[in-house]
Write a protein that holds these residues in place. Structure first.
Motif, PDB file in Angstrom:
ATOM      1  N   LYS A 100      44.741  43.230  35.505  1.00 51.56           N
ATOM      2  CA  LYS A 100      43.442  43.087  36.016  1.00 51.56           C
ATOM      3  C   LYS A 100      43.053  41.204  36.357  1.00 51.56           C
ATOM      4  O   LYS A 100      43.174  41.188  35.105  1.00 51.56           O
ATOM      5  CB  LYS A 100      42.216  43.915  35.843  1.00 51.56           C
ATOM      6  N   ARG A 107      41.395  38.133  35.220  1.00 52.59           N
ATOM      7  CA  ARG A 107      39.713  37.895  34.913  1.00 52.59           C
ATOM      8  C   ARG A 107      39.959  36.119  35.124  1.00 52.59           C
ATOM      9  O   ARG A 107      38.771  35.907  35.397  1.00 52.59           O
ATOM     10  CB  ARG A 107      40.171  38.020  33.837  1.00 52.59           C
ATOM     11  N   GLY A 138      44.250  38.267  32.214  1.00 57.04           N
ATOM     12  CA  GLY A 138      43.361  39.236  32.360  1.00 57.04           C
ATOM     13  C   GLY A 138      43.678  40.878  31.129  1.00 57.04           C
ATOM     14  O   GLY A 138      44.749  40.366  30.159  1.00 57.04           O
ATOM     15  N   GLU A 180      44.811  42.750  26.765  1.00 52.25           N
ATOM     16  CA  GLU A 180      44.900  41.433  27.749  1.00 52.25           C
ATOM     17  C   GLU A 180      46.478  40.535  27.234  1.00 52.25           C
ATOM     18  O   GLU A 180      46.444  40.016  26.111  1.00 52.25           O
ATOM     19  CB  GLU A 180      43.716  40.895  26.355  1.00 52.25           C
ATOM     20  N   GLN A 214      41.811  39.939  42.294  1.00 53.58           N
ATOM     21  CA  GLN A 214      41.855  40.970  41.844  1.00 53.58           C
ATOM     22  C   GLN A 214      42.330  41.655  40.558  1.00 53.58           C
ATOM     23  O   GLN A 214      42.469  41.846  39.346  1.00 53.58           O
ATOM     24  CB  GLN A 214      40.954  41.742  41.875  1.00 53.58           C
ATOM     25  N   HIS A 224      39.128  34.485  28.372  1.00 51.86           N
ATOM     26  CA  HIS A 224      40.104  34.337  29.596  1.00 51.86           C
ATOM     27  C   HIS A 224      40.008  32.633  30.539  1.00 51.86           C
ATOM     28  O   HIS A 224      42.013  32.714  30.804  1.00 51.86           O
ATOM     29  CB  HIS A 224      39.488  34.866  30.211  1.00 51.86           C
ATOM     30  N   ASP A 240      37.721  32.110  38.022  1.00 54.26           N
ATOM     31  CA  ASP A 240      36.940  32.950  37.773  1.00 54.26           C
ATOM     32  C   ASP A 240      36.550  33.693  38.895  1.00 54.26           C
ATOM     33  O   ASP A 240      36.700  34.039  40.273  1.00 54.26           O
ATOM     34  CB  ASP A 240      35.586  32.874  37.300  1.00 54.26           C
ATOM     35  N   ALA A 249      34.503  40.555  39.000  1.00 49.43           N
ATOM     36  CA  ALA A 249      35.091  42.312  38.680  1.00 49.43           C
ATOM     37  C   ALA A 249      35.396  42.990  39.520  1.00 49.43           C
ATOM     38  O   ALA A 249      36.177  43.931  39.831  1.00 49.43           O
ATOM     39  CB  ALA A 249      34.303  42.620  37.525  1.00 49.43           C
TER      40      ALA A 249
END
Length: 338
Positions: free
Chosen positions: A33, A35, A69, A86, A119, A137, A335, A338
Protein backbone atom coordinates in the motif's frame (compact mmCIF):
# COMPACT_ATOMS: atom_id res chain seq x y z
CA UNK A 1 -7.58 1.77 -6.71
CA UNK A 2 -6.49 5.16 -8.05
CA UNK A 3 -3.41 5.37 -10.26
CA UNK A 4 -1.59 7.70 -12.64
CA UNK A 5 -1.68 6.05 -16.06
CA UNK A 6 -0.10 6.85 -19.39
CA UNK A 7 -2.29 5.84 -22.36
CA UNK A 8 -0.37 7.55 -25.15
CA UNK A 9 3.04 9.10 -25.62
CA UNK A 10 3.51 12.82 -26.03
CA UNK A 11 4.44 14.21 -22.64
CA UNK A 12 3.27 14.51 -19.02
CA UNK A 13 0.03 16.21 -20.10
CA UNK A 14 -1.13 12.79 -21.33
CA UNK A 15 -1.13 11.30 -17.82
CA UNK A 16 -4.54 10.28 -16.52
CA UNK A 17 -5.70 9.87 -12.90
CA UNK A 18 -8.10 6.92 -13.01
CA UNK A 19 -9.43 3.77 -11.40
CA UNK A 20 -7.71 0.46 -12.11
CA UNK A 21 -8.07 -2.99 -10.50
CA UNK A 22 -6.12 -3.66 -7.30
CA UNK A 23 -3.06 -5.89 -7.88
CA UNK A 24 -3.02 -9.47 -6.58
CA UNK A 25 0.31 -10.96 -5.47
CA UNK A 26 1.62 -13.93 -7.40
CA UNK A 27 4.13 -16.50 -6.21
CA UNK A 28 7.06 -14.75 -4.50
CA UNK A 29 5.39 -11.34 -4.70
CA UNK A 30 3.99 -8.85 -2.20
CA UNK A 31 1.53 -6.00 -2.52
CA UNK A 32 2.52 -2.67 -0.94
CA UNK A 33 0.00 0.00 0.00
CA UNK A 34 1.84 3.06 -1.27
CA UNK A 35 1.94 6.04 1.07
CA UNK A 36 4.27 8.21 -1.01
CA UNK A 37 6.03 7.99 -4.38
CA UNK A 38 8.77 10.10 -5.95
CA UNK A 39 9.55 11.31 -9.45
CA UNK A 40 12.64 10.62 -11.53
CA UNK A 41 13.72 11.95 -14.91
CA UNK A 42 12.96 8.48 -16.18
CA UNK A 43 9.23 9.12 -15.70
CA UNK A 44 9.28 12.26 -17.84
CA UNK A 45 11.33 10.52 -20.52
CA UNK A 46 8.83 7.65 -20.62
CA UNK A 47 5.92 10.03 -21.25
CA UNK A 48 7.79 11.46 -24.22
CA UNK A 49 8.82 8.09 -25.65
CA UNK A 50 12.49 8.88 -24.96
CA UNK A 51 13.21 5.84 -22.78
CA UNK A 52 13.96 2.26 -23.88
CA UNK A 53 10.74 0.28 -24.01
CA UNK A 54 8.51 3.38 -23.98
CA UNK A 55 6.53 2.47 -27.07
CA UNK A 56 2.80 2.66 -27.88
CA UNK A 57 2.43 -1.12 -27.61
CA UNK A 58 3.67 -0.97 -23.97
CA UNK A 59 0.76 1.29 -22.97
CA UNK A 60 -1.32 1.88 -20.95
CA UNK A 61 1.06 1.76 -18.01
CA UNK A 62 1.34 3.02 -14.44
CA UNK A 63 4.57 4.96 -14.05
CA UNK A 64 6.73 5.43 -10.96
CA UNK A 65 9.84 3.68 -9.65
CA UNK A 66 10.19 5.06 -6.12
CA UNK A 67 7.80 4.31 -3.29
CA UNK A 68 7.30 3.77 0.43
CA UNK A 69 4.36 2.19 2.24
CA UNK A 70 3.20 -0.95 4.06
CA UNK A 71 3.07 -4.59 3.03
CA UNK A 72 -0.62 -5.57 2.86
CA UNK A 73 -0.55 -8.94 1.07
CA UNK A 74 1.95 -11.72 0.37
CA UNK A 75 1.93 -14.35 -2.33
CA UNK A 76 2.97 -17.96 -1.81
CA UNK A 77 6.66 -18.28 -0.95
CA UNK A 78 7.24 -14.53 -0.84
CA UNK A 79 10.39 -13.38 0.92
CA UNK A 80 10.76 -10.13 2.79
CA UNK A 81 8.95 -8.36 5.63
CA UNK A 82 5.62 -9.49 7.10
CA UNK A 83 2.28 -7.83 6.43
CA UNK A 84 1.96 -4.52 8.24
CA UNK A 85 5.68 -3.70 7.98
CA UNK A 86 6.55 -0.22 6.73
CA UNK A 87 8.86 -0.67 3.76
CA UNK A 88 10.88 0.99 1.02
CA UNK A 89 10.75 -0.46 -2.49
CA UNK A 90 13.91 -1.36 -4.42
CA UNK A 91 13.03 -0.45 -8.05
CA UNK A 92 16.00 -2.33 -9.62
CA UNK A 93 14.19 -5.55 -10.50
CA UNK A 94 15.92 -8.85 -11.29
CA UNK A 95 19.51 -7.59 -11.46
CA UNK A 96 20.86 -11.11 -11.75
CA UNK A 97 23.79 -13.07 -10.31
CA UNK A 98 26.70 -10.94 -11.55
CA UNK A 99 27.23 -7.87 -9.33
CA UNK A 100 29.34 -6.25 -12.05
CA UNK A 101 26.54 -5.93 -14.63
CA UNK A 102 22.77 -6.52 -14.75
CA UNK A 103 21.42 -9.63 -16.44
CA UNK A 104 18.97 -10.02 -19.32
CA UNK A 105 15.89 -9.96 -17.05
CA UNK A 106 16.88 -6.68 -15.39
CA UNK A 107 14.45 -3.79 -15.57
CA UNK A 108 13.32 -0.80 -13.54
CA UNK A 109 9.92 -0.67 -11.87
CA UNK A 110 7.41 1.56 -13.65
CA UNK A 111 7.35 0.21 -17.25
CA UNK A 112 6.97 -2.51 -18.26
CA UNK A 113 5.94 -3.45 -14.69
CA UNK A 114 3.17 -1.36 -13.13
CA UNK A 115 4.78 1.32 -10.98
CA UNK A 116 4.37 3.24 -7.75
CA UNK A 117 2.14 6.12 -8.90
CA UNK A 118 -0.81 4.20 -7.47
CA UNK A 119 -2.46 3.30 -4.18
CA UNK A 120 -1.07 -0.24 -4.41
CA UNK A 121 1.87 -1.82 -6.23
CA UNK A 122 2.97 -5.44 -6.71
CA UNK A 123 6.70 -6.25 -6.48
CA UNK A 124 8.95 -9.25 -5.74
CA UNK A 125 9.01 -9.89 -2.01
CA UNK A 126 12.78 -9.60 -1.80
CA UNK A 127 12.59 -6.08 -3.28
CA UNK A 128 11.04 -4.46 -0.22
CA UNK A 129 13.10 -3.63 2.86
CA UNK A 130 12.06 -2.15 6.21
CA UNK A 131 11.81 1.64 6.13
CA UNK A 132 14.47 3.39 8.24
CA UNK A 133 12.50 4.45 11.29
CA UNK A 134 13.77 8.05 11.30
CA UNK A 135 12.41 8.72 7.80
CA UNK A 136 8.85 9.77 6.99
CA UNK A 137 7.16 7.97 4.09
CA UNK A 138 7.74 11.05 1.92
CA UNK A 139 11.46 11.02 2.76
CA UNK A 140 11.76 7.25 2.31
CA UNK A 141 10.03 7.41 -1.08
CA UNK A 142 12.61 9.97 -2.23
CA UNK A 143 15.56 7.66 -1.62
CA UNK A 144 15.44 4.46 -3.75
CA UNK A 145 16.46 5.09 -7.38
CA UNK A 146 18.65 8.14 -6.81
CA UNK A 147 20.14 6.85 -3.57
CA UNK A 148 21.00 3.48 -5.09
CA UNK A 149 22.56 5.09 -8.16
CA UNK A 150 24.64 7.45 -6.00
CA UNK A 151 25.78 4.71 -3.62
CA UNK A 152 26.99 2.39 -6.39
CA UNK A 153 28.70 5.26 -8.23
CA UNK A 154 30.57 6.45 -5.15
CA UNK A 155 31.24 3.30 -3.15
CA UNK A 156 31.28 0.33 -5.51
CA UNK A 157 32.55 1.92 -8.70
CA UNK A 158 34.29 5.03 -7.41
CA UNK A 159 35.83 3.39 -4.32
CA UNK A 160 35.60 6.69 -2.44
CA UNK A 161 37.84 6.94 0.62
CA UNK A 162 37.84 9.18 3.66
CA UNK A 163 39.76 12.41 3.08
CA UNK A 164 39.57 12.27 -0.72
CA UNK A 165 38.39 15.19 -2.82
CA UNK A 166 35.18 14.52 -4.75
CA UNK A 167 33.54 16.72 -7.39
CA UNK A 168 29.84 16.52 -8.24
CA UNK A 169 28.99 18.65 -11.29
CA UNK A 170 25.46 19.88 -11.93
CA UNK A 171 24.20 19.71 -8.37
CA UNK A 172 20.51 20.36 -7.74
CA UNK A 173 17.97 17.61 -8.10
CA UNK A 174 17.95 13.86 -8.34
CA UNK A 175 21.11 11.85 -7.87
CA UNK A 176 23.50 14.79 -7.35
CA UNK A 177 22.13 15.70 -3.93
CA UNK A 178 22.53 12.08 -2.81
CA UNK A 179 26.11 12.06 -4.10
CA UNK A 180 26.96 15.10 -1.99
CA UNK A 181 25.26 13.72 1.10
CA UNK A 182 26.75 10.21 0.89
CA UNK A 183 30.28 11.34 -0.03
CA UNK A 184 30.28 13.81 2.85
CA UNK A 185 28.96 11.19 5.27
CA UNK A 186 31.84 8.89 4.25
CA UNK A 187 34.41 11.56 5.06
CA UNK A 188 35.21 12.99 1.63
CA UNK A 189 35.77 16.66 0.82
CA UNK A 190 33.00 17.49 -1.63
CA UNK A 191 32.87 20.30 -4.19
CA UNK A 192 30.05 21.01 -6.64
CA UNK A 193 29.16 23.01 -9.73
CA UNK A 194 25.83 24.54 -10.69
CA UNK A 195 24.42 27.30 -12.84
CA UNK A 196 22.46 28.52 -9.81
CA UNK A 197 24.24 29.99 -6.77
CA UNK A 198 21.32 29.05 -4.52
CA UNK A 199 21.82 25.39 -5.42
CA UNK A 200 25.48 25.65 -4.46
CA UNK A 201 24.46 27.04 -1.07
CA UNK A 202 21.95 24.21 -0.66
CA UNK A 203 24.70 21.69 -1.45
CA UNK A 204 26.83 23.18 1.32
CA UNK A 205 24.02 22.41 3.77
CA UNK A 206 24.22 18.78 2.60
CA UNK A 207 27.94 18.63 3.31
CA UNK A 208 29.71 20.23 0.35
CA UNK A 209 32.76 22.29 1.22
CA UNK A 210 32.33 24.67 -1.69
CA UNK A 211 31.28 25.11 -5.29
CA UNK A 212 31.46 27.26 -8.40
CA UNK A 213 28.96 28.56 -10.93
CA UNK A 214 29.66 26.92 -14.29
CA UNK A 215 28.37 30.00 -16.11
CA UNK A 216 31.62 31.73 -15.15
CA UNK A 217 34.15 31.83 -18.00
CA UNK A 218 36.93 30.08 -16.08
CA UNK A 219 34.87 27.96 -13.72
CA UNK A 220 37.20 24.96 -13.89
CA UNK A 221 40.23 27.08 -12.95
CA UNK A 222 38.23 28.56 -10.08
CA UNK A 223 37.30 25.07 -8.91
CA UNK A 224 40.92 23.94 -9.21
CA UNK A 225 42.01 26.78 -6.95
CA UNK A 226 39.31 25.93 -4.44
CA UNK A 227 39.56 22.12 -4.35
CA UNK A 228 43.07 21.35 -5.59
CA UNK A 229 43.52 18.07 -7.46
CA UNK A 230 40.43 15.86 -7.60
CA UNK A 231 40.52 12.18 -6.62
CA UNK A 232 37.04 11.30 -7.83
CA UNK A 233 34.42 13.00 -10.00
CA UNK A 234 30.94 11.54 -10.37
CA UNK A 235 29.37 12.94 -13.52
CA UNK A 236 25.88 12.95 -15.00
CA UNK A 237 26.49 15.94 -17.27
CA UNK A 238 28.88 14.86 -20.02
CA UNK A 239 29.45 17.36 -22.83
CA UNK A 240 32.24 19.93 -22.29
CA UNK A 241 32.07 19.32 -18.53
CA UNK A 242 33.59 15.87 -18.93
CA UNK A 243 36.75 17.25 -20.53
CA UNK A 244 37.04 19.76 -17.68
CA UNK A 245 36.83 16.90 -15.18
CA UNK A 246 39.73 15.18 -16.95
CA UNK A 247 41.80 18.33 -16.46
CA UNK A 248 40.82 18.63 -12.79
CA UNK A 249 41.67 15.02 -11.98
CA UNK A 250 44.81 14.13 -10.07
CA UNK A 251 47.19 11.62 -11.68
CA UNK A 252 45.65 8.24 -10.95
CA UNK A 253 42.24 9.80 -10.33
CA UNK A 254 38.84 8.31 -11.15
CA UNK A 255 35.80 9.57 -13.04
CA UNK A 256 32.48 7.75 -12.77
CA UNK A 257 29.86 8.51 -15.43
CA UNK A 258 26.15 7.76 -15.11
CA UNK A 259 24.56 10.29 -17.46
CA UNK A 260 25.03 12.84 -20.22
CA UNK A 261 22.44 15.60 -19.84
CA UNK A 262 24.68 17.98 -21.81
CA UNK A 263 25.11 15.49 -24.64
CA UNK A 264 28.20 13.73 -26.03
CA UNK A 265 31.79 14.71 -25.28
CA UNK A 266 32.76 16.35 -28.55
CA UNK A 267 36.42 17.13 -27.81
CA UNK A 268 37.63 14.21 -25.76
CA UNK A 269 41.37 14.68 -25.22
CA UNK A 270 42.61 11.13 -24.81
CA UNK A 271 46.13 12.01 -23.63
CA UNK A 272 44.54 13.48 -20.50
CA UNK A 273 43.35 9.97 -19.71
CA UNK A 274 46.37 7.85 -20.54
CA UNK A 275 49.16 10.23 -19.56
CA UNK A 276 47.51 10.85 -16.17
CA UNK A 277 46.71 7.16 -15.70
CA UNK A 278 43.05 7.97 -15.06
CA UNK A 279 40.30 5.42 -14.55
CA UNK A 280 36.97 6.13 -16.27
CA UNK A 281 34.04 4.01 -15.12
CA UNK A 282 30.42 3.67 -16.16
CA UNK A 283 27.54 2.86 -13.82
CA UNK A 284 23.75 2.81 -13.52
CA UNK A 285 21.42 1.81 -10.67
CA UNK A 286 22.75 -1.10 -8.55
CA UNK A 287 22.29 -4.49 -6.92
CA UNK A 288 20.00 -5.58 -4.09
CA UNK A 289 23.03 -5.77 -1.80
CA UNK A 290 23.98 -2.18 -2.63
CA UNK A 291 20.40 -1.06 -2.02
CA UNK A 292 20.47 -2.62 1.44
CA UNK A 293 23.86 -1.10 2.23
CA UNK A 294 22.63 2.32 1.11
CA UNK A 295 19.57 2.10 3.39
CA UNK A 296 21.79 0.97 6.26
CA UNK A 297 24.00 4.03 5.76
CA UNK A 298 20.97 6.34 5.89
CA UNK A 299 19.76 4.61 9.04
CA UNK A 300 23.13 4.51 10.81
CA UNK A 301 24.04 8.14 10.03
CA UNK A 302 20.51 9.53 10.39
CA UNK A 303 20.65 10.96 6.87
CA UNK A 304 17.56 12.55 5.34
CA UNK A 305 17.06 13.26 1.64
CA UNK A 306 16.25 16.76 0.45
CA UNK A 307 12.68 17.18 -0.76
CA UNK A 308 12.02 19.94 -3.27
CA UNK A 309 8.22 19.93 -3.25
CA UNK A 310 5.32 17.57 -2.56
CA UNK A 311 2.21 17.21 -4.74
CA UNK A 312 -0.98 15.13 -4.40
CA UNK A 313 -0.91 12.04 -6.63
CA UNK A 314 -3.56 13.45 -8.93
CA UNK A 315 -1.26 16.42 -9.71
CA UNK A 316 1.51 14.27 -11.19
CA UNK A 317 1.45 16.29 -14.43
CA UNK A 318 2.20 19.49 -12.53
CA UNK A 319 4.93 17.71 -10.58
CA UNK A 320 6.60 16.62 -13.81
CA UNK A 321 6.36 20.19 -15.09
CA UNK A 322 8.38 21.34 -12.07
CA UNK A 323 10.94 18.61 -12.77
CA UNK A 324 11.34 19.71 -16.39
CA UNK A 325 11.89 23.33 -15.27
CA UNK A 326 14.79 22.16 -13.09
CA UNK A 327 14.02 24.68 -10.36
CA UNK A 328 14.63 23.97 -6.69
CA UNK A 329 16.82 21.39 -5.00
CA UNK A 330 16.04 17.78 -4.16
CA UNK A 331 13.39 15.22 -4.98
CA UNK A 332 9.78 15.82 -6.01
CA UNK A 333 7.34 13.64 -4.09
CA UNK A 334 3.74 12.54 -4.61
CA UNK A 335 1.45 11.97 -1.64
CA UNK A 336 -0.74 8.95 -2.33
CA UNK A 337 -4.31 9.07 -0.92
CA UNK A 338 -5.33 6.37 1.55
Amino acid sequence: MKAIRLHELGGPENLVYEDVPDPEPGSGEVVVKVRAAALNRRDVFVTRGMYPGAKPEALPATLGSDGSGEVVARGEGADGPDEGTEVVINPALYWGDDPAVPGKEYRILGLPDEGTFAQFVKVPGDHVLPKPSHLSHEEAAAVPLAGLTAYRALVTRGQVREGETVVVPGVGGGVATFLVQIASALGARVFVTSGDDEKIEAAKKLGAEGGVNYNAENWSKELKGMAGGVDLSVDSVGGPTFDALLSLAKPGGRIVSFGATAGPVEKLVLPKIFLKHLTVLGTAMGTAEEFGAMLDLYAERGLRPTINETFPLEEATAAMGLMEKGSGVGKIVLDVPA
